[in-house]
Design an enzyme around this catalytic site. Sequence first.
Site, PDB file in Angstrom:
ATOM      1  N   SER A   1      73.547-125.203  24.223  1.00  0.00           N
ATOM      2  CA  SER A   1      74.283-125.532  24.657  1.00  0.00           C
ATOM      3  C   SER A   1      74.561-127.026  24.044  1.00  0.00           C
ATOM      4  O   SER A   1      76.072-127.586  24.000  1.00  0.00           O
ATOM      5  CB  SER A   1      74.558-125.407  25.509  1.00  0.00           C
TER       6      SER A   1
ATOM      7  N   TRP B   1      74.718-126.737  20.839  1.00  0.00           N
ATOM      8  CA  TRP B   1      76.529-126.069  20.508  1.00  0.00           C
ATOM      9  C   TRP B   1      77.324-127.711  20.076  1.00  0.00           C
ATOM     10  O   TRP B   1      78.298-127.429  19.366  1.00  0.00           O
ATOM     11  CB  TRP B   1      76.960-125.361  21.029  1.00  0.00           C
ATOM     12  N   HIS B   2      77.329-128.483  20.552  1.00  0.00           N
ATOM     13  CA  HIS B   2      78.406-129.247  20.835  1.00  0.00           C
ATOM     14  C   HIS B   2      78.663-130.549  19.786  1.00  0.00           C
ATOM     15  O   HIS B   2      79.195-131.178  19.156  1.00  0.00           O
ATOM     16  CB  HIS B   2      78.467-130.456  22.333  1.00  0.00           C
ATOM     17  N   GLY B   3      76.858-130.336  19.005  1.00  0.00           N
ATOM     18  CA  GLY B   3      76.822-131.087  18.329  1.00  0.00           C
ATOM     19  C   GLY B   3      75.429-131.594  17.432  1.00  0.00           C
ATOM     20  O   GLY B   3      74.317-131.462  17.728  1.00  0.00           O
TER      21      GLY B   3
ATOM     22  N   PHE C   1      83.728-130.091  17.811  1.00  0.00           N
ATOM     23  CA  PHE C   1      82.400-129.094  18.119  1.00  0.00           C
ATOM     24  C   PHE C   1      83.387-127.900  17.216  1.00  0.00           C
ATOM     25  O   PHE C   1      82.577-127.276  17.116  1.00  0.00           O
ATOM     26  CB  PHE C   1      82.709-129.011  19.369  1.00  0.00           C
TER      27      PHE C   1
END
Lengths: 482, 420
Positions: A317, A320-322, A482
């Site tokens: 997670s 996934w954001h960066g 994102f």
Amino acid sequence: MLFNSLEFFATFFCVVLLYYMIPRRTQWGYLLAVSYLYYLQTSSQYAILLLFSTVVTWGAARWLECHKKGRKSCLTVCIVMHIGILVFFKYSQWLLDSVQAVSNRLSWGIVMPEFTLLAPVGISFYIFKVVGYMIDVYRGKISAERNLGKYALFVSFFPQIVSGPIERSYNFLPQMEKGHYFNYDTVKNGFLIFLWGLLKKIVIADRLALLVDQVFNNVAEYNTPAYIIAMLFFAMQIYFDFAGYSDMAIGVAEMLGIATVKNFDRPYFAKSVGEFWRRWHMSLSTWFRDYLYIPLGGNRVSKTRWAMNTMIVFLASGLWHGSNWTFFVWGALHGIYQVIGKFTRKGKDKVLEIIRLKKESQFYGILATGITFVLVTYAWMFFRANTIHDALWITKSLIVWDFAGFDVWSLGMGKQDFIFSIVLIIGWFVIEAVQGKVYLRTWLQERCLPIRWGIYLLIMFTCIMFGIYGDLAASSFIYFQF
Amino acid sequence: MKCRNVLRAISFIIVFCILFLTCENIFFNKNQLTPVWEKVQRGEEIDILIMGNSHAYTSLDAAVLSQAAGLDVELLGSPSQYMEQTLENLKVVLNYQSPKYIILEINALYGDNKEKMQGESRGFQLQNSDGIENYCYKFQSVVNTYKPVDVLTAMFQLVRPVNMWTRWEKFSERKDYIKDANGFRGTGSFAVLSIEMQEFQDAYQSKYFEGKKTELTDYNEAAFRDFLNLAQKNNIEVWIYKAPTTRTAYAGYTCAVEEICRDYENVAYIDDMHMVAADIGLTGGDWYDSGHLSRSGAGKVTQYYGQLMAERFGRTADFASAFAYQTETVAENPDGTYSYAMKNYSKDCLYQFKMYVDGILQDVQEYSEKNVYECEYDIRINQNCQIYCSMIPGRDADLGDNSASRIYLSFMKQNECVIE
């Protein structure tokens, strides 16, 4: 074209007008065209990638439905391909840089290539959409969509393509089977949700950004109190920014007669980090739950395995954001919170028993909410910090306090804006506290016309008068990256 | 949809529009251009109209030129204005006025057009139509000068600036701030090295005398020709005027302008102030930045240009009592502190003085007619601290603390050397 731009307002008004005027059987085709035009306008060079992903997953899903052999291989190839695309566009440079940094430190003498690659807009969102769809078809939860156009609309639906919510096909596709009549109440409700989101974005989030950006972009110039204020403000900024965007996306879809999934449910009222994740970015949390956490074994495994699974999910997670170590640490922190929370549950219960504090009591509720908020806010600091070094610097300052020469008005925000921001945050949380007991939209609909109109106009003029418009261009949303 | 719902929706939109226009008028942010538009639209006779962008309104004080020419002179200039805007402004003016002369500052010819406006300039350029009261004229002007996406923003200030609500506190006083400055906007001083200025001047003049013209862009030339045609059609004599700058070499453009003007009978004068900078007496301290003059620079150019106008209209120009621009005096005290005095003479203004050290406000005085500010500050505390005083005359008040009215103390750089 951002939702909070005049350009979008004017274009969308025309889109809605035409949408309800054309024959209902052509509405999905019209929305598909609008969605692709929107994507072309936002990220023209990568529209072909969106199309490729759509056609491949549509074809593969159809194949999965018709064949009994080789299904697993087909699914695996598709998932690996899409995750590969995501990794290539989003993480390749970061991975190369990281290898280069390690090489430099250990004097290996490796020189990694450098290339500048702009990640396609919304890639994280639509890749997750199509992967989720493939898995659902594989599991037999849904049938593969026969109509490529409708499936393409599901993938590219313009209110969701850039920043979600990550819609599920079984919610979206059935709504495309029938056309949509103009319904005054639906359009009005959609407009109100949109307006609500706009208020969160341009009045609150963008105002808080003035201080947050100043402090986080000049970390060395400030000390403890400034960091604390900036951290608190960022916790609010990211909530109002992303929840605002989600509301706008939901509102836009509703004005077109399409219901979409809820993405936020008063997350800062959560009494534990686990509950926070059931209330924050719900479409992403449930995606990870359904397609990663449960396949890894979910709760039905040993404690050690469960801890490992939880860490995997939260690290994924975070990434996934960066593509930055700050996001990785942010995800890791949330994983650690969860693991520690579970492992200390019995001890915590015993302590509560000794001090005779019931979990149902109001005091416990406030205490748990406060602790959760502090933990989440600390993790947000890693999310916002430009580098791990900055985040560690701030952490050190939170341990060894330094208040010397602190001036609250030197944080990039004027006195008026600062006080106004505090009032807005408090006001908003009062509204959300009330919203836990009374559904505001229903309450509003029960009021007489002058009160309703008064409130609508108040919201509209608050956006106009109190909104932060940046340098005359609409400020972009945090989650766009994102 | 039920008829009742249609009526409701229409009624709501009407209520919204009424409230919107009310707020637009209440919070309308006046600038130096607004009183000129007001005067134009009241139909009061204007004899000479100065048009152009910031180079026009920072270099010529129209009130002083009025005295020199014995005619009413107004300056209709807006920031970063491009030629298409100048043309549209003239069209609107001609609905109300028949000026005899137009002084056209030609820096507007070297800038953008509506297709290119973006970034920082965009915010300034949107101000151009703000003072036009007739919504039909305004819409026409806005449509012709901005991209469709900017039309709404250009039409209404309310959907434009940041923090419109903070105007409440200024609202009660604001009426007194804007005095009749005939469109001139004075700016503070920033020193340009005299040697730099001289080098530029020499380069400019040599390029000018070589006569190598630089072609104007198609859209700028078309708008310029339309402007001259429109003026000719309305029997307006056009004087081309080029304000001095210290950086960008526009000599080639000026040659191109001269060539175009030969096609028109109504272009009477071409005055390039670059060519006479030495006669004007411009020094390094006469600049706000590398492109714009400060109040003192404007004073000198205005005096020079006023002299030309007085001769043109057969008058004797007496500027002794007409204006004197801001003066700054700095004296070192025996105890090592510095005394600083600033004096500003201008026409019918209220003044506010603010003293800053390192960006933090140290002293502020209420608006008053007192035009002298004196202070003592021990600058030995920190040799490199940034000290400056801001003098905000009524005409510039709405520009706020970060406006061009900041005046940097001329002794700042000296300190670094003198005091250990």
